[in-house]
Design a protein around this motif. Sequence first.
Motif, PDB file in Angstrom:
ATOM      1  N   LYS A  76       0.829  -1.115   0.070  1.00 19.26           N
ATOM      2  CA  LYS A  76      -0.143   0.014  -0.070  1.00 19.26           C
ATOM      3  C   LYS A  76       0.805   1.259  -0.094  1.00 19.26           C
ATOM      4  O   LYS A  76       0.705   2.298  -0.620  1.00 19.26           O
ATOM      5  N   GLN A  80       0.458   3.650  -3.193  1.00 23.24           N
ATOM      6  CA  GLN A  80       0.181   5.190  -3.310  1.00 23.24           C
ATOM      7  C   GLN A  80       1.512   6.109  -3.448  1.00 23.24           C
ATOM      8  O   GLN A  80       1.211   7.095  -4.270  1.00 23.24           O
ATOM      9  N   CYS A 129      -2.739   4.783   2.846  1.00 25.16           N
ATOM     10  CA  CYS A 129      -3.541   4.167   2.201  1.00 25.16           C
ATOM     11  C   CYS A 129      -4.405   3.167   2.488  1.00 25.16           C
ATOM     12  O   CYS A 129      -3.801   2.443   3.500  1.00 25.16           O
ATOM     13  N   LEU A 166      -5.342   7.562   0.043  1.00 27.63           N
ATOM     14  CA  LEU A 166      -5.741   6.681  -1.157  1.00 27.63           C
ATOM     15  C   LEU A 166      -6.660   5.467  -0.792  1.00 27.63           C
ATOM     16  O   LEU A 166      -6.225   4.847  -0.058  1.00 27.63           O
ATOM     17  N   CYS A 189      -7.796   8.910  -4.937  1.00 27.65           N
ATOM     18  CA  CYS A 189      -7.082   9.534  -3.547  1.00 27.65           C
ATOM     19  C   CYS A 189      -7.822  10.811  -3.508  1.00 27.65           C
ATOM     20  O   CYS A 189      -8.207  11.659  -4.196  1.00 27.65           O
TER      21      CYS A 189
END
Length: 234
Positions: A76, A80, A129, A166, A189
């Motif tokens: 993650k 992002q 994220c 995000l 996002c």
Amino acid sequence: MGSIPITRSTVKKPFLISNLQGARGGKSLHLAGTPLLHVSEARQVRTLFLQVGLNTLPSAHEERWLAMGMDTSKQKEQFQYAYVAALAAHAGLNRGDFSVDNDSVDVTFQGRGYRGQIRNPQIQLQLKCTSRRLVSGGVIKFPLPKKNYDDLRGDNVVVPRYLAVLMVPEEVGQWVMHHDDCVALHNLCFWVSLREAPASTNADSVTVDIPLSQRLTTDALRDMMTAASDGRSM
């Protein structure tokens, strides 16, 4: 080691790729933290999913990835960073980051040729994220660690700071979709400024409301940079 009967209810979702790292070399395979059966090759994971009838099935090309997967939280972070870096490149911004992240700044962007008070303005982002369902009443109710909250709020900083969150699907395989004419990154996002946020007495985290109307896009980054050039924050 004997095998445990596998049914749809046995396999917990989301399917945690990080738990497949022991799938080679005769170690126990774990799905969502639960030992299920003994496997020697990641290809057997595909067979398992077919047997229980799950639709989110890894392709044959992903079998090597399954056996060597990165921890989901690290995925993650990297995803992002790549997502935001792509937007910044499209906006024509220069990207930089510090070797030590101790001030809740994950990435800094700089522009050039702006016509405000500052010709080479900068903005800084804290990146988060999540695949959790946090949307309620038109905002994302994001639980931000207290340190990040305190570092991002206030106006006594040289460079404007923003929180960018995000939202990604639960299944890692759905983050990137390859089409004949494009590659799509999922999902969206969103950003918020905590510049005027009040102090909090919470010990661990503070729930931050991020409006769904504030999508982080190429134009949004340019607007942030224009504001920074004028000596203000959005």
